[in-house]
Design a protein around this motif. Structure first.
Motif, PDB file in Angstrom:
ATOM      1  N   GLU C 119      55.614  -5.445 -62.485  1.00  0.00           N
ATOM      2  CA  GLU C 119      55.106  -4.282 -61.760  1.00  0.00           C
ATOM      3  C   GLU C 119      54.851  -3.125 -62.723  1.00  0.00           C
ATOM      4  OE1 GLU C 119      57.971  -2.796 -58.928  1.00  0.00           O
ATOM      5  OE2 GLU C 119      59.544  -2.644 -60.414  1.00  0.00           O
TER       6      GLU C 119
ATOM      7  N   THR D   8      73.883  -2.492 -51.988  1.00  0.00           N
ATOM      8  CA  THR D   8      73.281  -3.004 -53.223  1.00  0.00           C
ATOM      9  C   THR D   8      74.277  -2.849 -54.377  1.00  0.00           C
ATOM     10  OG1 THR D   8      72.269  -0.918 -53.935  1.00  0.00           O
ATOM     11  CG2 THR D   8      71.032  -2.249 -52.369  1.00  0.00           C
ATOM     12  N   GLU D  14      67.626  -6.547 -58.775  1.00  0.00           N
ATOM     13  CA  GLU D  14      67.305  -5.124 -58.968  1.00  0.00           C
ATOM     14  C   GLU D  14      66.989  -4.778 -60.421  1.00  0.00           C
ATOM     15  OE1 GLU D  14      68.465  -2.004 -56.163  1.00  0.00           O
ATOM     16  OE2 GLU D  14      70.476  -2.807 -56.552  1.00  0.00           O
ATOM     17  N   GLY D  16      65.011  -4.113 -63.818  1.00  0.00           N
ATOM     18  CA  GLY D  16      63.679  -3.610 -64.122  1.00  0.00           C
ATOM     19  C   GLY D  16      63.430  -3.751 -65.611  1.00  0.00           C
ATOM     20  N   ASN D  26      69.727  -3.266 -65.427  1.00  0.00           N
ATOM     21  CA  ASN D  26      70.053  -2.704 -64.117  1.00  0.00           C
ATOM     22  C   ASN D  26      70.119  -1.199 -64.229  1.00  0.00           C
ATOM     23  OD1 ASN D  26      71.773  -5.613 -63.542  1.00  0.00           O
ATOM     24  ND2 ASN D  26      70.564  -4.712 -61.905  1.00  0.00           N
ATOM     25  N   ASP D  28      67.787   1.281 -61.964  1.00  0.00           N
ATOM     26  CA  ASP D  28      67.518   2.000 -60.722  1.00  0.00           C
ATOM     27  C   ASP D  28      67.600   1.065 -59.532  1.00  0.00           C
ATOM     28  OD1 ASP D  28      66.831   4.380 -62.119  1.00  0.00           O
ATOM     29  OD2 ASP D  28      64.958   3.396 -62.673  1.00  0.00           O
ATOM     30  N   ASN D  29      67.846   1.660 -58.392  1.00  0.00           N
ATOM     31  CA  ASN D  29      67.812   0.926 -57.146  1.00  0.00           C
ATOM     32  C   ASN D  29      66.370   0.563 -56.815  1.00  0.00           C
ATOM     33  OD1 ASN D  29      67.693   0.785 -54.030  1.00  0.00           O
ATOM     34  ND2 ASN D  29      69.827   0.490 -54.589  1.00  0.00           N
ATOM     35  N   LYS D  30      66.125  -0.705 -56.549  1.00  0.00           N
ATOM     36  CA  LYS D  30      64.774  -1.142 -56.189  1.00  0.00           C
ATOM     37  C   LYS D  30      64.704  -1.692 -54.771  1.00  0.00           C
ATOM     38  CE  LYS D  30      62.385  -3.496 -59.413  1.00  0.00           C
ATOM     39  NZ  LYS D  30      62.060  -4.501 -60.467  1.00  0.00           N
ATOM     40  N   ARG D  33      62.652   0.196 -52.052  1.00  0.00           N
ATOM     41  CA  ARG D  33      61.204   0.186 -52.268  1.00  0.00           C
ATOM     42  C   ARG D  33      60.579  -1.124 -51.779  1.00  0.00           C
ATOM     43  NH1 ARG D  33      58.731  -0.386 -57.340  1.00  0.00           N
ATOM     44  NH2 ARG D  33      60.737  -0.123 -58.363  1.00  0.00           N
ATOM     45  N   TYR D  34      61.279  -2.232 -51.956  1.00  0.00           N
ATOM     46  CA  TYR D  34      60.739  -3.525 -51.535  1.00  0.00           C
ATOM     47  C   TYR D  34      60.983  -3.798 -50.054  1.00  0.00           C
ATOM     48  CZ  TYR D  34      59.010  -4.439 -56.102  1.00  0.00           C
ATOM     49  OH  TYR D  34      58.265  -4.345 -57.245  1.00  0.00           O
ATOM     50  N   ASN D  52      75.189  -0.675 -59.805  1.00  0.00           N
ATOM     51  CA  ASN D  52      73.999  -1.347 -60.331  1.00  0.00           C
ATOM     52  C   ASN D  52      74.392  -2.120 -61.582  1.00  0.00           C
ATOM     53  OD1 ASN D  52      71.367  -2.159 -60.581  1.00  0.00           O
ATOM     54  ND2 ASN D  52      70.534  -0.151 -60.087  1.00  0.00           N
ATOM     55  N   GLY D 117      59.405  -7.539 -58.151  1.00  0.00           N
ATOM     56  CA  GLY D 117      58.290  -6.913 -58.857  1.00  0.00           C
ATOM     57  C   GLY D 117      57.818  -7.682 -60.073  1.00  0.00           C
TER      58      GLY D 117
END
Lengths: 172, 172, 172, 172
Positions: C119, D8, D14, D16, D26, D28-30, D33-34, D52, D117
């Motif tokens: 993404e 979470t 999660e 990124g 790990n 941010d919280n994702k 958003r999903y 996280n 993502g």
């Protein structure tokens, strides 16, 4: 390994954008391409492309065809998903329920309000949910859309809201 | 920092799927949402939503409106992209070229054969290419589609092939 | 029909997520799969997978290999794109410029800060821009990233900003 | 309207891509958003970002924290989803099952083998399945992954296959 049949009949979930005509149309089967995005190691999913119609164009002959295919597949003793346009999904589901009074497998109808592959489509969500719901429900005919599994006689499409809602009567 | 104006007029590139009508329509501006997916640290891109029309519905008044906006923005001394339906893109571009005989900035028309956000869309590709091409070309009116930058008087849409091709005459 | 060669060497643009190791790695060639998303009817793009390395691991032998391949392909009289990790992209580009003093074709290095398919990736944007820029620039070695085409001796990666910037000297 | 809590804790689902470090982390919280990509008109989903962490780094204090949060949320009389790394998902689930002997709501642990993502991610599939499964299962602790809902004491991660499998004993 759980065997599941997916009968595809068209509807919005399978519509595609025709560059030639500048419109969305039911042309090609898309369900297989999107189901392949899911990881389902414990399931054998067989796709049976039956027709590719806007559900407003489905007539009694088309529904008889769906019924015939469902009857044939029920001999395999496996649950069945039917992808279908949302406008007459309840009608087809009610017809199947009436014609198949002694089901011993669940039949789940699902579809989408926006075609698979279009931004914001709900198609893959509904397919994913259907594959999970059919593992739990009693034999019968259901509609699975947007996180809810409705017995077919409890669902109706609310055209104003643009989604399915519970029809009158107490919710489970 | 390069300033670029993007005038949006509608066309396929901005069409969206209307769940209410089950059809693709020019309703909302989408260009800004997709341009934000690009990383352009050296550019200041200003989007000017002018109209949201299928280009087959554009009439002389609409083209006069486009011309007026182009004239106003040319005072900023910045290149201009116009997003536009493909069916009459050449017509609008030819009109602008005729009405603006002494351009000192490039004007690039671009669009898409499949709407932004639909699987297989060419919209973001064409926008990306337009932003690169306008940094290199001489003042004049161009059409940028599918990897090619055409002087407007050399491009035509081939409806059979479903794309733009060079019109007669030697290619550069 | 414009012939373009794309030499792939690895770098972030081609990294993939290894589920086995829980990390991003240079394993498989991804460039071809993403270039196929672009519509390029007037271009014949040939992909030449040369190596698949993090550019911090590229050594003089690797750069000699890149140079050898560039020399071989220049005989085809076609522009060349090299996909490359961003950390040593300028180093490789500078090396090529020094070793190829009488170029008569453009060579464009490009890459990404986030892998293709993740993404927010900038990979397809940079590939798209490179294919457009090489149609306009004079023979020489360039870096194309994020909407800008830098002569290789004018680009540097700013690790703090996480992008390329103009090195000292007047901008074009 | 069904209320569901989603705690979470991190894990692959999660992760990124950090452009700064060139690695998956790990940060941010994702999940929120999903989850917003799903249409869930009959559900009120509340996300509770607790930690996280890569699940290999979860220690007894972390699991006590998860237990404490679960205990607090169970007072709301709502089912709970816990997003979690796959490597110690069974361990955390077994711990919760032992510490909560008289559950009257289902607790579903889920996660992903590829981050939300990233191309080919199984994260949204697993979230979608979890939201459906929790509507059907008896109170207890479950793992939902890839189309299967496992009672926690029947699931194990097969690192060779890169997925969950049934542990010994008869399957339902």
């Amino acid at each position: 390994m759980l065997t599941v049949y997916v009968i595809t009949t068209g509807g919005t979930i399978e519509k595609g954008y025709s560059e030639k005509h500048g419109s969305v149309e039911n042309l090609d089967n898309k369900i297989d391409r999107y189901l392949r995005l899911l990881r389902l190691p414990d399931m054998a999913v067989s796709i049976v492309p039956l027709m590719n119609k806007d559900s407003l164009d489905m007539n009694p002959e088309d529904r008889a065809l769906v019924l015939g295919m469902v009857r044939a597949l029920l001999k395999e003793n496996a649950p069945i998903i039917i992808t279908h346009g949302t406008d007459t999904m309840v009608e087809t589901g009610t017809f199947l329920e009436r014609e198949l009074p002694s089901l011993d497998m669940p039949i789940v109808l699902t579809g989408a309000l926006a075609p698979l592959g279009f931004e914001g489509s709900d198609g893959l969500q509904n397919l994913t949910e259907s594959l999970m719901a059919l593992q739990f429900v009693e034999p019968g005919v259901y509609i699975v859309m947007h996180g809810t599994c409705y017995p077919v006689n409890r669902a109706k499409k609310d055209h104003g809201l643009g989604r399915f809602v519970w029809s009158e009567g107490p919710q489970p």
